[in-house]
Design an enzyme around this catalytic site. Structure first.
Site, PDB file in Angstrom:
ATOM      1  N   LYS A  24       3.783 -15.432   2.227  1.00  0.00           N
ATOM      2  CA  LYS A  24       4.050 -16.130   0.963  1.00  0.00           C
ATOM      3  C   LYS A  24       5.560 -16.352   0.926  1.00  0.00           C
ATOM      4  CE  LYS A  24       2.677 -17.778  -3.048  1.00  0.00           C
ATOM      5  NZ  LYS A  24       1.864 -19.016  -3.151  1.00  0.00           N
ATOM      6  N   TYR A  70       0.828  -1.208   0.000  1.00  0.00           N
ATOM      7  CA  TYR A  70       0.000   0.000   0.000  1.00  0.00           C
ATOM      8  C   TYR A  70       0.863   1.260   0.000  1.00  0.00           C
ATOM      9  CZ  TYR A  70      -4.620  -2.105   0.775  1.00  0.00           C
ATOM     10  OH  TYR A  70      -5.801  -2.777   0.629  1.00  0.00           O
ATOM     11  N   ASP A 118      -6.160  -7.315   3.969  1.00  0.00           N
ATOM     12  CA  ASP A 118      -7.296  -6.678   3.291  1.00  0.00           C
ATOM     13  C   ASP A 118      -8.151  -7.751   2.630  1.00  0.00           C
ATOM     14  OD1 ASP A 118      -8.874  -4.619   2.077  1.00  0.00           O
ATOM     15  OD2 ASP A 118      -7.780  -4.948   0.215  1.00  0.00           O
ATOM     16  N   ASP A 170     -11.988  -9.558   4.179  1.00  0.00           N
ATOM     17  CA  ASP A 170     -13.270  -9.574   3.465  1.00  0.00           C
ATOM     18  C   ASP A 170     -13.809 -11.002   3.365  1.00  0.00           C
ATOM     19  OD1 ASP A 170     -13.065  -6.824   2.970  1.00  0.00           O
ATOM     20  OD2 ASP A 170     -13.841  -7.030   0.928  1.00  0.00           O
ATOM     21  N   ASP A 212      -2.233 -18.423   0.082  1.00  0.00           N
ATOM     22  CA  ASP A 212      -3.197 -19.131  -0.782  1.00  0.00           C
ATOM     23  C   ASP A 212      -3.882 -20.247   0.004  1.00  0.00           C
ATOM     24  OD1 ASP A 212      -0.708 -20.363  -0.650  1.00  0.00           O
ATOM     25  OD2 ASP A 212      -0.655 -20.971  -2.752  1.00  0.00           O
TER      26      ASP A 212
HETATM   27  C1  IPM Z   1     -10.375  -1.699   3.793  1.00  0.00           C
HETATM   28  C2  IPM Z   1     -10.657  -1.083   2.451  1.00  0.00           C
HETATM   29  C3  IPM Z   1      -9.559  -0.104   2.105  1.00  0.00           C
HETATM   30  C4  IPM Z   1      -8.242  -0.862   2.080  1.00  0.00           C
HETATM   31  C5  IPM Z   1      -9.775   0.674   0.784  1.00  0.00           C
HETATM   32  C6  IPM Z   1     -11.094   1.427   0.777  1.00  0.00           C
HETATM   33  C7  IPM Z   1      -8.652   1.598   0.452  1.00  0.00           C
HETATM   34  O1  IPM Z   1     -10.785  -2.091   1.505  1.00  0.00           O
HETATM   35  O2  IPM Z   1     -10.250  -0.943   4.774  1.00  0.00           O
HETATM   36  O3  IPM Z   1     -10.270  -2.921   3.886  1.00  0.00           O
HETATM   37  O4  IPM Z   1      -7.883  -1.451   1.042  1.00  0.00           O
HETATM   38  O5  IPM Z   1      -7.541  -0.873   3.085  1.00  0.00           O
HETATM   39 MG    MG Z   2     -10.788  -4.049   2.258  1.00  0.00          MG
END
Ligand code: IPM
Ligand code: MG
Length: 458
Positions: free
Chosen positions: A286, A230, A342, A346, A318
């Protein structure tokens, strides 16, 4: 003077109100809540972060391990880590874009109910960020918003970024980078905690078959937040010449960088939080391909030696993604670098019923309470459902619980929010993302009604 109370832990003072975890007569940790009056206030409670000896006289109600007894204590105790030197909680509320404002409204509603119940003074100042910042002041993070954040105890954040808006605004100035990433970096919020928990009533909302859910999914993703790809430099898109044909070829470069101290500090957070849970850390990397992975694994292994009571396991990313859907119950704490965290958070959120249920805390120091923090739902702006009273406000509301716990050390108030969310879920209230017509007793509600119900349950 002898006291039954031998030491204090996580004490939380605001005026004459106290909450504490105390080692009681038996040496067992009990939770107490009550009102104290210091016999000598001048030797009373020190400033934030100091440990002090203090005379005390307390009337308390002990809670925990099934006990509920009232008792009165006087004596002298060592008070560790006092945090609340003032009664006013100063919060910067940055709702942002998309569903941000509507879920923030519900979170503030719930906070007001907590304020009333726990006799707090909560000072909330709202400020624009993201596209709302660009619209209001020409910048995703207006100067006045940043100033407010610096003057506050913490930031309660909604969400930013609307991918389809104004393509003429360069990527560096768009909300994701110019506001969200900037704030994470500005306040050195390297530790992102994302607790995923599937309530048993929402078993239908988990995409996995019941037998894979075991007795419940309960995972804490600890994501490194200020390093890796990032932020690594160089980060750019450049033109390269393309041999004889002279066609333009673009090359995009992102750089994954981690230093030993950056890995160490996030590893400490993972091990410390694991100690408060099921004492297992799965470190994701990884290492079979990336230099970063090799270093990550080495450093985490070294840090683990300081936590012999916590089990450490390494897993390639993975495989980690696959194991999450095969056997999520094997995970307690998942320690991840920025981008892997990240992605996996999710995935884990979906297992927890919905991304709309996942709160997060971004902190700047290893696991201590009473610190500046940034609290936001892990999901995004969800432009497709914005403004339609469809969004699930629970992730935003649970983020305020994390805020009360980590920044203000108000664990009981945090629990009140978490229990209220649990209650409305078990009462059958569902926003669209967690609704299933097959559930008997479930009732589909909108954002506002969900917020109202949670506030009422405080
Ligand atoms: C998160 C989001 C952010 C990230 C985006 C909106 C930049 O996906 O907080 O997980 O990638 O960190
Ligand atoms: Mg995210």
């Amino acid at each position: 003077m002898n006291s039954a109370i031998t030491s204090w832990w996580d004490t939380n003072w605001s005026g004459d109100r106290s909450e504490a975890l105390v080692f009681g007569r038996t040496g067992k940790l009990i939770r107490v809540r009550g009102f104290g009056r210091y016999r000598k206030p001048s030797v009373g409670i020190g400033r934030s972060g100091k440990s002090r000896r203090a005379n005390f006289e307390l009337r308390m109600r002990a809670e925990g391990a099934g006990r509920k007894s009232a008792f009165r204590e006087t004596g002298r105790a060592v008070v560790f880590r006092t945090n609340m030197s003032s009664k006013t909680l100063k919060i910067a509320a940055l709702a942002g874009d998309g569903i941000g404002p509507e879920v923030m409204r519900e979170a503030i509603k719930v906070l007001r109910a907590v304020e009333k119940k726990f006799a707090l003074t909560i000072n909330i100042t709202e400020a624009p960020v993201g596209w709302a910042g660009i619209d209001a002041a020409g910048k995703a993070l207006p100067d006045a918003t940043l100033k407010l954040c610096k003057e506050s105890d913490c930031i309660l954040f909604g969400s930013v970024g609307l991918p389809d808006r104004d393509p003429t605004i360069p990527k560096e100035e768009r909300p994701e980078r110019a506001a969200l990433l900037r704030l994470r970096k500005e306040f050195s919020l390297f530790a992102n905690l994302r607790p995923v928990k599937l309530p048993k009533e929402l078993s239908h909302a988990c995409p996995l078959a019941k037998e894979r859910q075991g007795t419940g999914i309960d995972i804490l993703v600890v994501r490194e937040l200020t390093g890796g790809m990032y932020f690594g430099q160089p980060k750019k898109t450049e033109q390269i010449s393309a041999g004889a044909s002279k066609a333009t070829i673009l090359r995009a470069i992102d750089t994954m960088v981690y230093t030993t101290p950056e890995i160490e500090r996030i590893a400490h957070v993972a091990f410390k939080t694991a100690r408060l849970r099921r004492k297992k850390v799965t470190s994701i990397d990884k290492a079979n391909v990336l230099e970063n992975g090799v270093l990550w694994r080495d450093v985490v292994t070294t840090v683990a030696k300081e936590y012999p009571d916590v089990q450490l396991e390494h897993m390639f990313v993975d495989n980690g993604a696959m194991q999450l859907v095969l056997k999520p119950t094997q995970f307690d704490v998942m320690l991840c670098e920025n981008m892997f965290g990240d992605i996996l958070s999710d995935e884990a959120a979906a297992l927890g019923g919905s991304l709309g249920m996942l709160p997060s805390a971004s902190l700047g120091s290893a696991g201590s309470t009473g610190q500046f923090g940034f609290y936001e739902p892990a999901g995004g702006t969800a432009p497709d459902i914005a403004g339609k009273n469809l969004a699930n406000p629970i992730a935003q509301i649970l983020s305020t619980a994390l805020m009360l716990r980590y920044t203000f050390n108000l664990n009981d108030a945090a629990l009140a929010i978490e229990n209220a969310v649990g209650k409305v879920i078990s009462d059958g209230l569902r926003t669209g993302d967690i609704f299933s017509a097959s559930e008997t007793n479930a009732r589909k509600v909108g954002t506002t009604e969900m917020g109202d119900a949670i506030a009422a349950a405080i």
